[in-house]
Design an enzyme around this catalytic site. Structure first.
Site, PDB file in Angstrom:
ATOM      1  N   ARG A 179     -14.156-118.895  16.994  1.00  0.00           N
ATOM      2  CA  ARG A 179     -15.132-117.819  17.106  1.00  0.00           C
ATOM      3  C   ARG A 179     -15.474-117.334  15.707  1.00  0.00           C
ATOM      4  NH1 ARG A 179     -11.980-114.321  21.784  1.00  0.00           N
ATOM      5  NH2 ARG A 179     -12.070-115.896  23.446  1.00  0.00           N
ATOM      6  N   HIS A 180     -16.585-116.643  15.583  1.00  0.00           N
ATOM      7  CA  HIS A 180     -16.986-116.139  14.278  1.00  0.00           C
ATOM      8  C   HIS A 180     -16.008-115.073  13.801  1.00  0.00           C
ATOM      9  CE1 HIS A 180     -20.710-118.366  14.048  1.00  0.00           C
ATOM     10  NE2 HIS A 180     -21.088-117.915  15.226  1.00  0.00           N
ATOM     11  N   GLU A 181     -15.760-115.090  12.505  1.00  0.00           N
ATOM     12  CA  GLU A 181     -14.878-114.095  11.912  1.00  0.00           C
ATOM     13  C   GLU A 181     -15.448-112.696  12.125  1.00  0.00           C
ATOM     14  OE1 GLU A 181     -12.022-112.718  11.123  1.00  0.00           O
ATOM     15  OE2 GLU A 181     -11.615-114.515   9.925  1.00  0.00           O
ATOM     16  N   ASP A 221     -17.773-120.482  11.461  1.00  0.00           N
ATOM     17  CA  ASP A 221     -18.600-119.984  10.363  1.00  0.00           C
ATOM     18  C   ASP A 221     -19.071-121.094   9.425  1.00  0.00           C
ATOM     19  OD1 ASP A 221     -18.227-117.323  11.203  1.00  0.00           O
ATOM     20  OD2 ASP A 221     -16.302-117.225  10.165  1.00  0.00           O
TER      21      ASP A 221
END
Length: 575
Positions: free
Chosen positions: A220-222, A231
């Site tokens: 998942r995105h940071e 990312d």
């Protein structure tokens, strides 16, 4: 041109409507999911033998300079030697620190740092020892758990190995444009198969993480500063778009097409990309007519459209019909323009006054920075988007809400970040000019030099730290250090793929080569058909990482297979 746009928009609308029907149908509705124990959570029982009520707070290791968040209150023990208890749910993605304070007098009793594991049962005992003024806190594991981040490795390995073997290696070359986004009036004299392979690799990873990535946090995105696998792929896609621009424009100019005609085609393609992007990120047709009041404007395809148009314009201004001069000398006017754009980004980011926020603020707001700036998410980047586009027209649930509890809308594809995406695409443009101009080994050496240079710039900007640098690596802001770091990774990966695919021919690029040849179709298709079988089905256990991982891997593999079949039929969607 009108026919092309109409077909593209019709396809997007039809697929979006189909997606909407699936979302609205009982088969896909979340109310049919049954969950006993949630993923990434564990059960914690706090046992209190003290004669005072106790307040339990928590803080994630991943939250930088944050204030403790309340977890709950545990009543005082009913009598000497007797225990009161309270059950809580804690997260397992990152380590957390528990702080226990007495109540009503806020006196810190103890702090406990622990990394809980998924679906585990834990007990925290708080008691006095022989000395009543000394509080002892001890954590006990009631149920042994398994590290869920490791147990599905064999499944992942077997599925990906099977996919690679089943698709095999391409046995023929189809001469098409080097990118489905870009003009392709002529076939380049020197085809770089590595570029399609790199694009396909980025796209496959993008599809996988967009489908959920097995619901693992590192897919998942940071939340704010830092990098995860999710990312990496979008900047790589922007980078490889820049490489394709160089090939397409130089090929078209050699074939005698005028710069003005290429520019008008670039404008038209950018408009199509932008409109398709709007349709993809606003699929709310089943809730009634699309409301212009809540239409989200920025998005992935919209940023690609902007970056593409700017970089094509720069290339058309300076490119020659042949590459007889050094690429460095050839592109120096364009480099000046890029430097001006970066200066604008730096000035707006660090000098623009933002109400109730410090100058140059790059934080997430919310509970970050000890809760001093809760309404400053993104600093100047968020302020520009809210002022220029309006709060209702940007992303409403940014990743910063997960850990930093920010409440302002913030768009990771916003206006200021688009300036740095132009830099990323332009680096791809420059690198491709080097690869075309020089011999194989010389090109590898020069690209490796730029890779090292980008890495050094990133090290200086970040001070080799996650949060303490001049400009931290941040995907939400598309910070300058984020671009230089991802450019370093992209250059390194491109050198390896170029050397193994185009120079030594040790690898054909399969299976990533196929989706790289049909990138727009795969991207649009995976977005709007996400809820359909075989890309998604009703799970037996929706709280299982293993089942989510299986579903996401098979869905991604389906798109690789689809792109392979379309490649064999010589079908490519270009706009």
């Amino acid at each position: 041109m009108c026919v092309s746009l109409c077909l593209s928009l019709c396809l997007s609308v039809c697929l979006s409507l189909s997606l909407c029907l699936c979302v609205c149908s009982p088969v896909c509705h979340p109310r049919h999911k049954t969950a006993v124990v949630k993923m990434d959570e564990a059960s914690l029982t706090v046992n209190n033998e003290l004669d005072a009520e106790m307040v339990v707070s928590w803080l994630s290791d991943h939250c930088y300079q944050c204030v403790y968040q309340p977890l709950g209150v545990v009543p005082a023990g009913p009598g000497p030697g007797l225990t009161s208890s309270m059950d809580f749910t804690v997260g397992t993605q990152h380590g957390i620190t528990l702080q226990l304070n007495s109540s009503p007098v806020s006196l810190e009793l103890c702090t406990v740092h622990y990394h809980f594991w998924e679906h585990g049962n834990y007990s925290l005992w708080v008691k006095n020892l022989n000395d009543s003024s000394v509080v002892n806190c001890s954590m006990i594991t009631d149920t042994e758990t398994v590290n869920s981040y490791l147990r599905e490795y064999s499944l992942t390995h077997s599925l990906t190995h099977s996919l690679t073997n089943d698709l095999g290696f391409p046995c023929r070359t189809v001469e098409t444009a080097t990118d489905t986004i870009l003009p392709g009036p002529a076939t380049p004299s020197r085809r770089l198969r590595s570029l399609d392979t790199f694009r396909g690799l980025s796209l496959v990873v993008m599809v996988f993480v967009n489908y959920g990535g097995g619901r693992y946090w590192f897919f998942r995105h940071e939340s704010w500063n830092g990098l995860t696998v999710a990312d990496l792929v979008f900047p790589w896609f922007v980078f490889i778009m820049g490489t394709s621009i160089s090939l397409s424009v130089s090929s078209a100019l050699r074939c005698g097409l005028s710069r003005f005609s290429l520019f008008t085609k670039a404008v038209w393609r950018s408009v199509q990309l932008f409109l398709i992007g709007l349709l993809i990120i606003n699929p709310n047709y089943c809730q009634g007519p699309l409301s212009w009041d809540s239409l989200r404007i920025p998005g992935v395809l919209q940023r690609l459209a902007f970056s593409y148009l700017v970089v094509v314009s720069l290339d058309l201004c300076v490119a020659w019909n042949s590459l007889d001069n050094l690429p460095f000398l050839l592109y120096w006017p364009a480099w000046l323009c890029v430097v001006v754009l970066e200066t604008v980004w730096l000035c707006l980011t660090f000098l623009l006054p933002v109400p109730d926020c410090p100058s140059g603020y790059l934080g997430p707001g919310g509970i970050g920075d000890m809760g001093q700036y809760p309404n400053c998410t993104g600093g100047a980047a968020g302020y520009v988007d809210r002022w220029l586009l309006g709060e209702n027209h940007i992303y409403q649930t940014p990743s910063s809400r997960v850990i930093y509890k920010s409440h302002l809308p913030f768009d990771p594809e916003g206006v200021l970040g688009s300036i740095n995406s132009v830099l990323m695409a332009f680096l791809g443009l420059q690198v491709t000019a080097i690869i075309i101009h020089y011999l194989a080994l010389s090109a590898v050496s020069l690209v490796s030099f730029f890779c090292c240079l980008s890495g050094i710039i990133s090290a200086v900007l970040t001070k080799c730290s996650l949060n303490e640098g001049f400009i931290p690596i941040n995907k939400n802001l598309w910070s300058l250090s984020y671009v230089t770091t991802l450019a370093c990774f992209a250059l390194l990966l491109l050198v390896l793929i170029y050397y193994t695919v185009d120079v030594k021919r040790w690898w054909s690029g399969a299976p990533f080569y196929y989706p790289g040849m049909n990138s727009i179709l795969v991207y649009v298709g995976h977005e709007v058909l996400e809820e359909y079988f075989p890309f998604r089905w009703r799970m037996t256990d929706s709280q299982s990482h293993a089942e989510h991982l299986t579903q996401n891997l098979l869905a991604t593999s389906c798109w690789v297979l689809i792109s392979f079949l379309l490649y064999r039929k010589n079908i490519f969607w270009k706009i």
